[in-house]
Design a protein around this motif. Sequence first.
Motif, PDB file in Angstrom:
ATOM      1  N   HIS A  11       6.037   0.824  -9.164  1.00 16.19           N
ATOM      2  CA  HIS A  11       7.185   1.615  -9.632  1.00 16.19           C
ATOM      3  C   HIS A  11       7.643   1.036 -10.968  1.00 16.19           C
ATOM      4  N   GLY A  12       7.759   1.876 -11.985  1.00 13.22           N
ATOM      5  CA  GLY A  12       8.220   1.425 -13.294  1.00 13.22           C
ATOM      6  C   GLY A  12       9.699   1.615 -13.508  1.00 13.22           C
ATOM      7  N   ASP A  21      10.082   7.912  -7.696  1.00 10.00           N
ATOM      8  CA  ASP A  21       9.692   8.067  -6.284  1.00 10.00           C
ATOM      9  C   ASP A  21       8.833   9.313  -6.091  1.00 10.00           C
ATOM     10  N   THR A  22       9.172  10.397  -6.767  1.00 14.61           N
ATOM     11  CA  THR A  22       8.389  11.634  -6.668  1.00 14.61           C
ATOM     12  C   THR A  22       6.978  11.410  -7.207  1.00 14.61           C
ATOM     13  N   ILE A  23       6.879  10.760  -8.351  1.00 13.04           N
ATOM     14  CA  ILE A  23       5.583  10.481  -8.972  1.00 13.04           C
ATOM     15  C   ILE A  23       4.743   9.593  -8.069  1.00 13.04           C
ATOM     16  N   ALA A  73      -6.784  -3.901  -9.144  1.00 17.21           N
ATOM     17  CA  ALA A  73      -6.410  -3.025 -10.255  1.00 17.21           C
ATOM     18  C   ALA A  73      -4.937  -2.649 -10.108  1.00 17.21           C
ATOM     19  N   PHE A  74      -4.359  -2.204 -11.220  1.00 18.03           N
ATOM     20  CA  PHE A  74      -2.952  -1.803 -11.228  1.00 18.03           C
ATOM     21  C   PHE A  74      -2.823  -0.384 -11.763  1.00 18.03           C
ATOM     22  N   LEU A  75      -1.906   0.345 -11.157  1.00 25.00           N
ATOM     23  CA  LEU A  75      -1.554   1.688 -11.615  1.00 25.00           C
ATOM     24  C   LEU A  75      -0.037   1.704 -11.737  1.00 25.00           C
ATOM     25  N   VAL A  76       0.449   1.868 -12.956  1.00 30.62           N
ATOM     26  CA  VAL A  76       1.887   1.794 -13.226  1.00 30.62           C
ATOM     27  C   VAL A  76       2.422   3.206 -13.416  1.00 30.62           C
ATOM     28  N   ALA A  77       3.418   3.563 -12.615  1.00 29.29           N
ATOM     29  CA  ALA A  77       4.136   4.833 -12.772  1.00 29.29           C
ATOM     30  C   ALA A  77       5.354   4.525 -13.627  1.00 29.29           C
TER      31      ALA A  77
END
Length: 191
Positions: A11-12, A21-23, A73-77
């Motif tokens: 969560h960014g 939260d939706t993303i 790995a990382f995925l940043v929203a």
Amino acid sequence: MAKPIRIALIHGSIREGRFCDTIVRWAAREIDNHDAFELDIVDPSPLFPPPTDEPPIESAAIDIQRRLHRADAFLVATPEYNHSFSAPLKHLLDSVYGVWQAKPVAFISYGGVSGGLRAVEQLRLVFAELHTATIRQVVSFPNAPEQFDQQGYPREPERAARNLAKLLAQLGWWAKALRQARQEEAYASVS
């Protein structure tokens, strides 16, 4: 069968009522459709209690660091705040040491007219200093609240899913390559 790629979906934003939260819920549903990935959703909110509460619990920071360390790995929203990314995200990146190196990172951005892309460009600079490999493919949602229905699903689901699938393919490739490289030689020996 190959070992799944562990993705930490971060969560960014920690704002109350955050659109993040939706993303994140959308991305998590999509990622769950891919057997190649094991997902861990990392919310940095426990590191930032409201001013009237007690200071952050040290165990929350330790837990987040442990979970990020396990990730391949990382995925940043990330939202875009004033042409940049959020201060709590910067705090997380600066305060959790050693977990980022020699791992790939990708971005799902959202915001106003730019869809958060200005935040992503700045995050690329920060992640370069953390010794990560950033993925070119970005999933971006301009005017994000208009892009999702009341239930939190994209109004153009095929397009969003197609973009995320491309991102995940690139992220998965880099995660496998870098995981193997880290197993063959510790990155600390060259950093």
